[in-house]
Write an enzyme that holds these catalytic residues in place. Structure first.
Site, PDB file in Angstrom:
ATOM      1  N   ILE A  20      25.881 -33.989 -13.419  1.00  0.00           N
ATOM      2  CA  ILE A  20      26.616 -34.871 -12.505  1.00  0.00           C
ATOM      3  C   ILE A  20      25.646 -35.574 -11.564  1.00  0.00           C
ATOM      4  O   ILE A  20      25.751 -36.783 -11.306  1.00  0.00           O
ATOM      5  CB  ILE A  20      27.677 -34.076 -11.705  1.00  0.00           C
ATOM      6  CG1 ILE A  20      28.656 -33.387 -12.658  1.00  0.00           C
ATOM      7  CG2 ILE A  20      28.438 -35.004 -10.748  1.00  0.00           C
ATOM      8  CD1 ILE A  20      29.589 -32.386 -11.997  1.00  0.00           C
ATOM      9  N   THR A 137      33.872 -27.220  -6.658  1.00  0.00           N
ATOM     10  CA  THR A 137      34.662 -27.125  -7.885  1.00  0.00           C
ATOM     11  C   THR A 137      36.085 -26.666  -7.590  1.00  0.00           C
ATOM     12  O   THR A 137      36.325 -25.972  -6.586  1.00  0.00           O
ATOM     13  CB  THR A 137      33.991 -26.104  -8.837  1.00  0.00           C
ATOM     14  OG1 THR A 137      34.896 -25.760  -9.876  1.00  0.00           O
ATOM     15  CG2 THR A 137      33.634 -24.811  -8.104  1.00  0.00           C
ATOM     16  N   ASP A 138      37.015 -27.009  -8.484  1.00  0.00           N
ATOM     17  CA  ASP A 138      38.392 -26.517  -8.340  1.00  0.00           C
ATOM     18  C   ASP A 138      38.481 -25.017  -8.655  1.00  0.00           C
ATOM     19  O   ASP A 138      39.493 -24.384  -8.367  1.00  0.00           O
ATOM     20  CB  ASP A 138      39.357 -27.313  -9.229  1.00  0.00           C
ATOM     21  CG  ASP A 138      39.036 -27.217 -10.723  1.00  0.00           C
ATOM     22  OD1 ASP A 138      37.988 -26.635 -11.085  1.00  0.00           O
ATOM     23  OD2 ASP A 138      39.844 -27.728 -11.529  1.00  0.00           O
ATOM     24  N   TYR A 162      30.481 -17.240 -10.482  1.00  0.00           N
ATOM     25  CA  TYR A 162      30.208 -18.651 -10.185  1.00  0.00           C
ATOM     26  C   TYR A 162      31.167 -19.166  -9.110  1.00  0.00           C
ATOM     27  O   TYR A 162      30.739 -19.711  -8.082  1.00  0.00           O
ATOM     28  CB  TYR A 162      30.334 -19.502 -11.463  1.00  0.00           C
ATOM     29  CG  TYR A 162      30.441 -20.999 -11.198  1.00  0.00           C
ATOM     30  CD1 TYR A 162      29.379 -21.700 -10.624  1.00  0.00           C
ATOM     31  CD2 TYR A 162      31.609 -21.701 -11.507  1.00  0.00           C
ATOM     32  CE1 TYR A 162      29.476 -23.069 -10.361  1.00  0.00           C
ATOM     33  CE2 TYR A 162      31.709 -23.068 -11.257  1.00  0.00           C
ATOM     34  CZ  TYR A 162      30.642 -23.747 -10.683  1.00  0.00           C
ATOM     35  OH  TYR A 162      30.754 -25.092 -10.426  1.00  0.00           O
TER      36      TYR A 162
HETATM   37  P1  NAD Z   1      23.979 -28.787 -13.747  1.00  0.00           P
HETATM   38  O1  NAD Z   1      23.783 -27.330 -14.034  1.00  0.00           O
HETATM   39  O2  NAD Z   1      23.985 -29.754 -14.869  1.00  0.00           O
HETATM   40  O3  NAD Z   1      22.839 -29.289 -12.733  1.00  0.00           O
HETATM   41  C1  NAD Z   1      22.437 -28.529 -11.632  1.00  0.00           C
HETATM   42  C2  NAD Z   1      21.143 -29.115 -11.109  1.00  0.00           C
HETATM   43  O4  NAD Z   1      20.740 -28.353  -9.965  1.00  0.00           O
HETATM   44  C3  NAD Z   1      19.989 -29.056 -12.114  1.00  0.00           C
HETATM   45  O5  NAD Z   1      19.291 -30.280 -12.138  1.00  0.00           O
HETATM   46  C4  NAD Z   1      19.104 -27.938 -11.592  1.00  0.00           C
HETATM   47  O6  NAD Z   1      17.738 -28.113 -11.912  1.00  0.00           O
HETATM   48  C5  NAD Z   1      19.352 -28.034 -10.096  1.00  0.00           C
HETATM   49  N1  NAD Z   1      19.101 -26.754  -9.426  1.00  0.00           N
HETATM   50  C6  NAD Z   1      19.569 -25.532  -9.776  1.00  0.00           C
HETATM   51  N2  NAD Z   1      19.087 -24.594  -8.938  1.00  0.00           N
HETATM   52  C7  NAD Z   1      18.329 -25.249  -8.024  1.00  0.00           C
HETATM   53  C8  NAD Z   1      17.575 -24.834  -6.890  1.00  0.00           C
HETATM   54  N3  NAD Z   1      17.486 -23.531  -6.553  1.00  0.00           N
HETATM   55  N4  NAD Z   1      16.934 -25.764  -6.158  1.00  0.00           N
HETATM   56  C9  NAD Z   1      16.989 -27.078  -6.506  1.00  0.00           C
HETATM   57  N5  NAD Z   1      17.672 -27.530  -7.576  1.00  0.00           N
HETATM   58  C10 NAD Z   1      18.328 -26.617  -8.328  1.00  0.00           C
HETATM   59  O7  NAD Z   1      25.306 -28.847 -12.884  1.00  0.00           O
HETATM   60  P2  NAD Z   1      26.447 -29.972 -12.846  1.00  0.00           P
HETATM   61  O8  NAD Z   1      27.443 -29.663 -13.878  1.00  0.00           O
HETATM   62  O9  NAD Z   1      25.817 -31.307 -12.787  1.00  0.00           O
HETATM   63  O10 NAD Z   1      27.099 -29.630 -11.436  1.00  0.00           O
HETATM   64  C11 NAD Z   1      26.597 -30.216 -10.237  1.00  0.00           C
HETATM   65  C12 NAD Z   1      27.431 -29.738  -9.066  1.00  0.00           C
HETATM   66  O11 NAD Z   1      28.791 -30.100  -9.265  1.00  0.00           O
HETATM   67  C13 NAD Z   1      27.411 -28.212  -8.882  1.00  0.00           C
HETATM   68  O12 NAD Z   1      27.375 -27.943  -7.499  1.00  0.00           O
HETATM   69  C14 NAD Z   1      28.731 -27.762  -9.485  1.00  0.00           C
HETATM   70  O13 NAD Z   1      29.191 -26.578  -8.875  1.00  0.00           O
HETATM   71  C15 NAD Z   1      29.623 -28.948  -9.178  1.00  0.00           C
HETATM   72  N6  NAD Z   1      30.755 -29.169 -10.113  1.00  0.00           N
HETATM   73  C16 NAD Z   1      30.528 -29.225 -11.463  1.00  0.00           C
HETATM   74  C17 NAD Z   1      31.605 -29.488 -12.326  1.00  0.00           C
HETATM   75  C18 NAD Z   1      31.412 -29.609 -13.824  1.00  0.00           C
HETATM   76  O14 NAD Z   1      32.392 -29.752 -14.552  1.00  0.00           O
HETATM   77  N7  NAD Z   1      30.196 -29.611 -14.329  1.00  0.00           N
HETATM   78  C19 NAD Z   1      32.887 -29.669 -11.792  1.00  0.00           C
HETATM   79  C20 NAD Z   1      33.074 -29.594 -10.405  1.00  0.00           C
HETATM   80  C21 NAD Z   1      31.984 -29.357  -9.569  1.00  0.00           C
END
Ligand code: NAD
Ligand code: TYD
Length: 354
Positions: A20, A137-138, A162
């Protein structure tokens, strides 16, 4: 640093090399050339700078390879750039990994968020025109039965490591808003899909496995329901909330697009057969029911009327269009898939799914 004086605002986006985050970084760089966009990312298995190849040379973009658990590095970063806003996405994001290794989720999602909140509190001399926007997240709301929706007022009831870690970080962000008057915003979004998603999550995993003629694992009976939103629509909503959302508020974001896992996987099989010119029904033969995920939440569904009414947000594409776009991207980016599925992910995959 002198060059930072040239920009109207300096925005820190954490986790910008992830799924994202990379869509949000790209949107902000292109839409706001007057802003400097600083992408902080540790580059875990889920972070990949290839996700940003098309914008990496833009003059209003900087990348910083930092772990949000490294307080000293964060302090140095906040001294280097006088951030006006933070959009915080960095997290460990996969439920299955949180079941096998919960500690890392607490470290990054809870303590990492706390470190960023502390850095804002310490370094922002005044909170005027500042914003700490936390992306959540939801799943913090728990699990729904056959009917009903998650509202912004729904009580938190996280049920996986999570979601418990994300709920905890949400609480901390609100507590900093309440206690220290930090200008905060939070959004809680449903399941995203789209390009550049790591193929451990359902949709890219199924697309990847169909391409490689591997089994398609369905947890339990496949009756769990998720509400799917195209990642670019999530990025649009994040931009809207960052610019126009009210401080101290929470916004739910969703697609009104509920699918049972098995129905979604059948749909993906049929679209993929069509694209790959396979005989009809070929990919469905790969469907394999496997042991259910521990504590598997039955159903998520978002009521998104607050963001629609207040900020005019509605998803821009139908599921049909979004899925077609997503499948095309994965079919045209086989190298990206091969690249991210080598190395540590392979080991995890073999340990857990073979
Ligand atoms: P993702 O796992 O694809 O990306 C996470 C990113 O965070 C990666 O680039 C990773 O390198 C970085 N990261 C992880 N640990 C780190 C640290 N300690 N320091 C710095 N960077 C770090 O996740 P995503 O799916 O893109 O989700 C992004 C955000 O959106 C998250 O907070 C997640 O909870 C939230 N979210 C995701 C979804 C979904 O469907 N994927 C839905 C709602 C909310
Ligand atoms: P996932 O993409 O991991 O997202 P989340 O668990 O955060 O909702 O999973 C989406 C749904 O698909 C969830 O109900 C679990 C299920 N699932 C499978 O049935 N098989 C799989 O291989 C994966 C990864 C998920």
């Amino acid at each position: 640093m002198d060059f930072v004086m040239d920009y109207k605002k300096i925005i820190l986006i954490t986790g910008g090399a992830g799924f994202i985050g990379s869509h949000v970084v790209r949107k902000m760089i292109n839409k706001y050339p007057e802003y400097l966009i600083v992408n902080l990312d540790k580059l875990t298995y889920a972070g990949n700078l290839n996700n940003l190849k098309d914008v990496e040379n833009k003059s209003n973009y900087k990348f910083e390879n930092i772990d949000i658990n490294n307080e000293d590095a964060i302090q140095i970063l906040f001294e280097k750039y006088l951030f006006d806003g933070v959009i915080h996405l960095a997290a460990e994001s996969h439920v299955d990994r949180s079941i096998s290794n919960p500690s890392e989720f607490i470290t990054t999602n809870v303590i990492g968020t706390l470190n960023l909140l502390n850095a804002c509190r310490k370094n922002w001399k005044s909170f005027e025109n500042k914003c700490f926007y936390h992306i959540s997240t939801d799943e913090v709301y728990g699990s729904l039965g056959e009917t009903g929706f998650f509202y912004e007022t729904t009580s938190y009831d996280p049920r996986s490591p999570y979601s418990a870690s994300k709920a905890s970080s949400d609480h901390l962000v609100r507590a900093y808003g309440h206690t220290y008057s930090l200008p905060i915003k939070i959004s809680n979004c449903s399941n995203n899909y789209g390009s550049h998603q790591f193929p451990e999550k359902l949709i890219p995993l199924i697309i990847n496995n169909i391409q490689n003629k591997k089994p398609l694992p369905i947890y339990g009976k496949g009756e769990n329901v998720r509400d799917w939103l195209w990642v670019e629509d999530h990025a649009n909503a994040i931009d809207l909330i960052f610019q126009k959302g009210r401080f101290g508020e929470t916004y739910n974001i969703g697609g009104h697009n509920e699918w049972k896992n098995i129905d979604l996987v059948n749909l993906l099989c049929d679209i993929m057969d069509n694209r790959l010119s396979n005989p009809k029904g070929e990919s469905r033969k790969l469907i394999t029911y496997v042991k259910d995920r521990a504590g598997h939440d039955l159903r998520y569904a978002i009521d998104a009327s607050k963001i629609q009414k207040e900020l005019g947000f509605i998803p821009s594409v139908s599921f049909e269009e979004g899925l077609a776009n997503t499948i095309d991207w994965y079919l045209n980016n086989k190298e990206w898939l091969d690249n991210v599925t080598s190395g540590s992910y392979q080991n995890y995959y073999h340990q857990n799914y073979n």
